[in-house]
Scaffold this motif. Sequence first.
Motif, PDB file in Angstrom:
ATOM      1  N   LYS A  79      -7.546   5.988   8.139  1.00  0.00           N
ATOM      2  CA  LYS A  79      -6.457   6.704   8.811  1.00  0.00           C
ATOM      3  C   LYS A  79      -6.933   8.041   9.367  1.00  0.00           C
ATOM      4  N   VAL A 104      -8.558   2.993   3.010  1.00  0.00           N
ATOM      5  CA  VAL A 104      -7.402   3.109   3.898  1.00  0.00           C
ATOM      6  C   VAL A 104      -7.212   4.560   4.324  1.00  0.00           C
ATOM      7  N   ALA A 105      -7.303   5.477   3.371  1.00  0.00           N
ATOM      8  CA  ALA A 105      -7.124   6.898   3.689  1.00  0.00           C
ATOM      9  C   ALA A 105      -8.194   7.378   4.667  1.00  0.00           C
ATOM     10  N   LEU A 123      -2.004   0.599   8.626  1.00  0.00           N
ATOM     11  CA  LEU A 123      -2.655   1.149   7.443  1.00  0.00           C
ATOM     12  C   LEU A 123      -1.684   1.982   6.609  1.00  0.00           C
ATOM     13  N   SER A 124      -0.736   2.611   7.261  1.00  0.00           N
ATOM     14  CA  SER A 124       0.251   3.424   6.550  1.00  0.00           C
ATOM     15  C   SER A 124       1.114   2.594   5.627  1.00  0.00           C
ATOM     16  N   GLU A 125       1.268   1.330   5.938  1.00  0.00           N
ATOM     17  CA  GLU A 125       2.055   0.453   5.084  1.00  0.00           C
ATOM     18  C   GLU A 125       1.377   0.205   3.742  1.00  0.00           C
ATOM     19  N   PHE A 126       0.056   0.401   3.670  1.00  0.00           N
ATOM     20  CA  PHE A 126      -0.685   0.226   2.436  1.00  0.00           C
ATOM     21  C   PHE A 126      -0.538   1.430   1.502  1.00  0.00           C
ATOM     22  N   ALA A 127      -0.207   2.562   2.093  1.00  0.00           N
ATOM     23  CA  ALA A 127      -0.150   3.801   1.294  1.00  0.00           C
ATOM     24  C   ALA A 127       1.086   3.881   0.429  1.00  0.00           C
ATOM     25  N   THR A 178     -12.686   2.463  -3.651  1.00  0.00           N
ATOM     26  CA  THR A 178     -11.411   1.757  -3.773  1.00  0.00           C
ATOM     27  C   THR A 178     -10.794   1.477  -2.412  1.00  0.00           C
ATOM     28  N   GLU A 179      -9.922   0.498  -2.395  1.00  0.00           N
ATOM     29  CA  GLU A 179      -9.223   0.151  -1.158  1.00  0.00           C
ATOM     30  C   GLU A 179      -8.369   1.320  -0.671  1.00  0.00           C
ATOM     31  N   GLU A 180      -7.765   2.059  -1.594  1.00  0.00           N
ATOM     32  CA  GLU A 180      -6.935   3.206  -1.225  1.00  0.00           C
ATOM     33  C   GLU A 180      -7.751   4.273  -0.495  1.00  0.00           C
ATOM     34  N   PHE A 181      -8.962   4.498  -1.000  1.00  0.00           N
ATOM     35  CA  PHE A 181      -9.833   5.467  -0.349  1.00  0.00           C
ATOM     36  C   PHE A 181     -10.229   4.984   1.045  1.00  0.00           C
TER      37      PHE A 181
END
Length: 84
Positions: free
Chosen positions: A25, A21-22, A80-84, A16-19
């Motif tokens: 980071k 991004v994490a 990237l933090s803005e995506f979280a 996933t995109e969330e993974f």
Amino acid sequence: MYARIIIDCVHAYAITEEFFVALSKILLEKEIEILEQEKSLIEKELSSGDLLATDLLLKSKRFGVLTDLIDEKTLRWLELSEFA
């Protein structure tokens, strides 16, 4: 360096995109930490007064490069933090 590996994993394993991004980071945090350690060491060497002129010039240039890299990676981390 890690970006290509991460992108390949995203495609291969449908991560996933969330993974993504994490993980990005986390890798940026580690890179920033390593760069800050090197910058701190160079800062100590520069302030010691023990460097030859050529070493002083080389270390000063590297210090500037490290500062730019840290700023660049920190900005990317913030983005990237803005995506979280």
